[in-house]
Scaffold this active site. Structure first.
Site, PDB file in Angstrom:
ATOM      1  N   GLU A   1       2.140  17.612  35.070  1.00  0.00           N
ATOM      2  CA  GLU A   1       3.590  17.486  35.274  1.00  0.00           C
ATOM      3  C   GLU A   1       4.383  17.818  34.015  1.00  0.00           C
ATOM      4  OE1 GLU A   1       4.749  13.484  36.292  1.00  0.00           O
ATOM      5  OE2 GLU A   1       6.839  14.032  36.667  1.00  0.00           O
TER       6      GLU A   1
ATOM      7  N   LYS B   1       8.224  18.529  31.954  1.00  0.00           N
ATOM      8  CA  LYS B   1       9.480  17.817  31.814  1.00  0.00           C
ATOM      9  C   LYS B   1      10.418  18.615  30.910  1.00  0.00           C
ATOM     10  CE  LYS B   1      11.057  13.199  30.759  1.00  0.00           C
ATOM     11  NZ  LYS B   1      10.826  11.833  31.135  1.00  0.00           N
TER      12      LYS B   1
ATOM     13  N   HIS C   1      13.116  16.813  36.597  1.00  0.00           N
ATOM     14  CA  HIS C   1      12.629  17.415  35.359  1.00  0.00           C
ATOM     15  C   HIS C   1      13.062  18.857  35.151  1.00  0.00           C
ATOM     16  CE1 HIS C   1       9.201  14.306  34.684  1.00  0.00           C
ATOM     17  NE2 HIS C   1      10.370  13.753  34.924  1.00  0.00           N
TER      18      HIS C   1
ATOM     19  N   HIS D   1       7.128  15.002  42.821  1.00  0.00           N
ATOM     20  CA  HIS D   1       7.680  13.696  42.497  1.00  0.00           C
ATOM     21  C   HIS D   1       9.133  13.768  42.931  1.00  0.00           C
ATOM     22  CE1 HIS D   1       4.809  12.019  39.172  1.00  0.00           C
ATOM     23  NE2 HIS D   1       4.225  12.153  40.342  1.00  0.00           N
TER      24      HIS D   1
ATOM     25  N   TRP E   1       0.805  13.289  33.169  1.00  0.00           N
ATOM     26  CA  TRP E   1       2.092  13.527  32.514  1.00  0.00           C
ATOM     27  C   TRP E   1       2.024  12.810  31.172  1.00  0.00           C
ATOM     28  CZ3 TRP E   1       5.744   9.690  31.074  1.00  0.00           C
ATOM     29  CH2 TRP E   1       6.825  10.223  30.340  1.00  0.00           C
TER      30      TRP E   1
ATOM     31  N   ASP F   1       8.564  17.428  39.417  1.00  0.00           N
ATOM     32  CA  ASP F   1       9.400  16.237  39.522  1.00  0.00           C
ATOM     33  C   ASP F   1      10.836  16.737  39.621  1.00  0.00           C
ATOM     34  OD1 ASP F   1      11.179  14.084  38.632  1.00  0.00           O
ATOM     35  OD2 ASP F   1       9.379  12.974  38.091  1.00  0.00           O
TER      36      ASP F   1
ATOM     37  N   ASP G   1      16.120   9.002  37.369  1.00  0.00           N
ATOM     38  CA  ASP G   1      15.215   8.327  38.300  1.00  0.00           C
ATOM     39  C   ASP G   1      15.923   7.356  39.234  1.00  0.00           C
ATOM     40  OD1 ASP G   1      12.463   9.369  37.654  1.00  0.00           O
ATOM     41  OD2 ASP G   1      13.096   8.753  35.651  1.00  0.00           O
TER      42      ASP G   1
ATOM     43  N   ASP H   1       9.021   9.291  42.825  1.00  0.00           N
ATOM     44  CA  ASP H   1       9.007   8.830  41.430  1.00  0.00           C
ATOM     45  C   ASP H   1      10.412   8.461  41.001  1.00  0.00           C
ATOM     46  OD1 ASP H   1       8.515   8.219  38.831  1.00  0.00           O
ATOM     47  OD2 ASP H   1       8.102  10.269  38.167  1.00  0.00           O
TER      48      ASP H   1
ATOM     49  N   ASP I   1      17.683  12.958  33.897  1.00  0.00           N
ATOM     50  CA  ASP I   1      16.466  12.525  34.594  1.00  0.00           C
ATOM     51  C   ASP I   1      16.517  11.002  34.782  1.00  0.00           C
ATOM     52  OD1 ASP I   1      13.865  12.379  35.579  1.00  0.00           O
ATOM     53  OD2 ASP I   1      12.956  12.367  33.596  1.00  0.00           O
TER      54      ASP I   1
HETATM   55  C1  RNT Z   1       8.350  10.783  33.579  1.00  0.00           C
HETATM   56  C2  RNT Z   1       7.552  11.359  34.701  1.00  0.00           C
HETATM   57  C3  RNT Z   1       6.388  10.525  35.144  1.00  0.00           C
HETATM   58  C4  RNT Z   1       6.711   9.070  35.186  1.00  0.00           C
HETATM   59  C5  RNT Z   1       5.616   8.213  35.724  1.00  0.00           C
HETATM   60  C6  RNT Z   1       5.860   6.757  35.430  1.00  0.00           C
HETATM   61  O1  RNT Z   1       9.529  11.441  33.369  1.00  0.00           O
HETATM   62  O2  RNT Z   1       8.380  11.622  35.784  1.00  0.00           O
HETATM   63  O3  RNT Z   1       5.926  10.991  36.360  1.00  0.00           O
HETATM   64  O4  RNT Z   1       7.867   8.827  35.913  1.00  0.00           O
HETATM   65  O5  RNT Z   1       4.425   8.655  35.274  1.00  0.00           O
HETATM   66 ZN    ZN Z   2       7.437  12.214  37.641  1.00  0.00          ZN
END
Ligand code: RNT
Ligand code: ZN
Length: 418
Positions: A225, A227, A261, A285, A186, A258, A295, A325, A293
């Site tokens: 990955e 986003k 994302h 993820h 990513w 993810d 997290d 993640d 996003d």
């Molecule tokens: C970032 C991505 C990625 C990170 C990690 C730390 O938006 O989700 O996967 O969270 O690589």
């Molecule tokens: Zn991620």
């Protein structure tokens, strides 16, 4: 909780499920076989061990200042080992390149070698964990807004070399553990404002990736990955979903989804059955976006449930890798691991207990009222009695009992960190 109560509740649940054609013992057996890849970066707010004193960049952010963050490799390991005491089953650990053990040497990202992860490989083996890996494009003086898509040849080469070397690290992990290490790429590349050369940066990213993947490896697998946007990079993301769907399907690479994302009302679960037709495997993820996003810690919500149900409904447990993640710095970080991992497992438990054969029959016969009714009833079947039994048999705390354990570790260990 008295084991007799859990056993009693389980006996009743087993009968209840058997009546609709679901074998609870088989479901537990299947769940036992699913390793969740825990991300190492919840332990220390994505800091890593380069000790450059720089801040987290690349459009990602941790918020909160809860005391007790892990400050070095020993503490990250101790915290993850502690979290695993409350999580049933055997799992994987997902490392980022910045978590290498570089000692006093000044190793730049384009100099990383498998030896910097020898300690991790040994530790993982001792703890029965398999390792996955990630290259790290962020939090570095050369990160800027563009890394693998940078028009400056020197910067682009630097990141190509970094990512190539990361694949060699993953290969060594996979070889040592006798199971492929999954390496995620990513990169944060994007821009804050209106961008006119959108195609150009995507061409550069495509070319960089092709060069990175030139070498074939046996003991690692690549995934890419996408986003939607990053903080400070809101208007354009080089590695968008469309970019990586094209890249992954044309190159036979694993695509990482993810859950944070995508646009807020987009169903990530619905993507699986399309992707799995065109790509070898999928990496997840699992996160929890709150308005963006963000997290947040994964929880048992409709999104996580839908995702796990879709894996089971696609009969794809072997082809979908479940990783986590998220990074919440506002609560106890060990607790964050336990809550998130158990939530993913609880969701999968429910997915494995779905009366799928009957639901499929109803659907095939066009009996949509019956399908809807059974889906509704299935929501309140005693899946939690099966989950409790799963925890009991795995020798981990049942239900909320783990809270006291996490509190004890906080009292004795993390609260004493400066
Ligand atoms: C970032 C991505 C990625 C990170 C990690 C730390 O938006 O989700 O996967 O969270 O690589
Ligand atoms: Zn991620």
């Amino acid at each position: 909780m008295k084991p007799e109560f859990i056993e009693k509740a389980y006996e009743i649940a087993r009968e209840r499920y058997a009546a609709i054609g679901v074998d609870t013992d088989a479901a537990m057996e299947q769940l036992r076989g699913v390793a969740i890849s825990l991300h190492c970066w919840q332990a220390d707010d994505v800091a890593g061990f380069e000790n450059r004193g720089g801040s987290l960049t690349g459009g990602i952010q941790t918020t909160g200042n809860y005391p007790g963050r892990a400050r070095n490799v020993e503490e990250v390991r101790a915290d993850i080992a502690e979290a695993l005491r409350y999580i049933p089953g055997s799992h994987r650990l997902n490392l980022h390149e910045i978590y290498g053990e570089f000692g006093d040497e000044r190793i730049d990202r384009d100099q990383v070698e498998p030896r910097h992860f020898a300690g991790w490989i040994a530790w993982a083996k001792e703890h029965g964990l398999k390792l996955d890996f990630n290259s790290t494009s962020f939090s570095h003086p050369k990160s800027g807004d563009l890394s693998l898509a940078n028009p400056d040849p020197a910067i682009r080469e630097f990141w190509i070399e970094h990512t190539r070397r990361c694949r060699a690290v993953a290969e060594e992990m996979g070889r040592a553990q006798g199971d492929p290490s999954i390496m995620n790429v990513w990169v944060h590349d994007g821009s804050k404002d209106i961008t006119v050369n959108r195609m150009y940066y995507r061409e550069l990213l495509m070319d960089s990736l092709d060069r990175i993947f030139e070498k074939e490896y046996e003991h690692m697998k690549d995934c890419v990955e996408s986003k939607v946007f990053g903080i400070g990079l809101e208007s354009y993301t080089v590695g968008s979903n469309d970019f990586y769907i094209g890249y992954g399907t044309s190159r036979g690479k694993i695509i990482t989804l993810d859950t944070g994302h995508f646009h807020p009302t987009e169903s990530v679960a619905d993507k699986l059955s399309s992707l799995l037709l065109y790509t070898p495997e999928v990496m997840l993820h699992v996160s929890r976006p709150v308005r963006w996003d963000s997290d947040h810690v994964t929880i048992l919500n409709d999104e996580t449930l839908d995702l796990m149900k879709e894996i089971v409904r696609c009969d794809a447990l072997e082809r979908v890798h479940i990783g986590l993640d998220y990074f919440d710095a506002s609560i106890n970080r060990i607790g964050a691991y336990v809550v998130g991992t158990r939530a993913a497992q609880k969701s999968l438990m429910q997915a494995l207990l779905e009366p799928l054969a009957q639901l499929r029959r109803y659907e095939a016969e066009g009996r949509y009222f019956e399908r809807l009714a059974l889906l509704e009833e299935a929501k309140s079947l005693p899946w939690n009695a099966v989950w409790d039994m799963f925890c009991l048999r795995a020798g981990v705390p049942v239900g909320e009992e783990f809270i006291a354990g996490v509190q004890r570790y906080e009292r004795e260990v993390t609260s004493k960190r400066g």
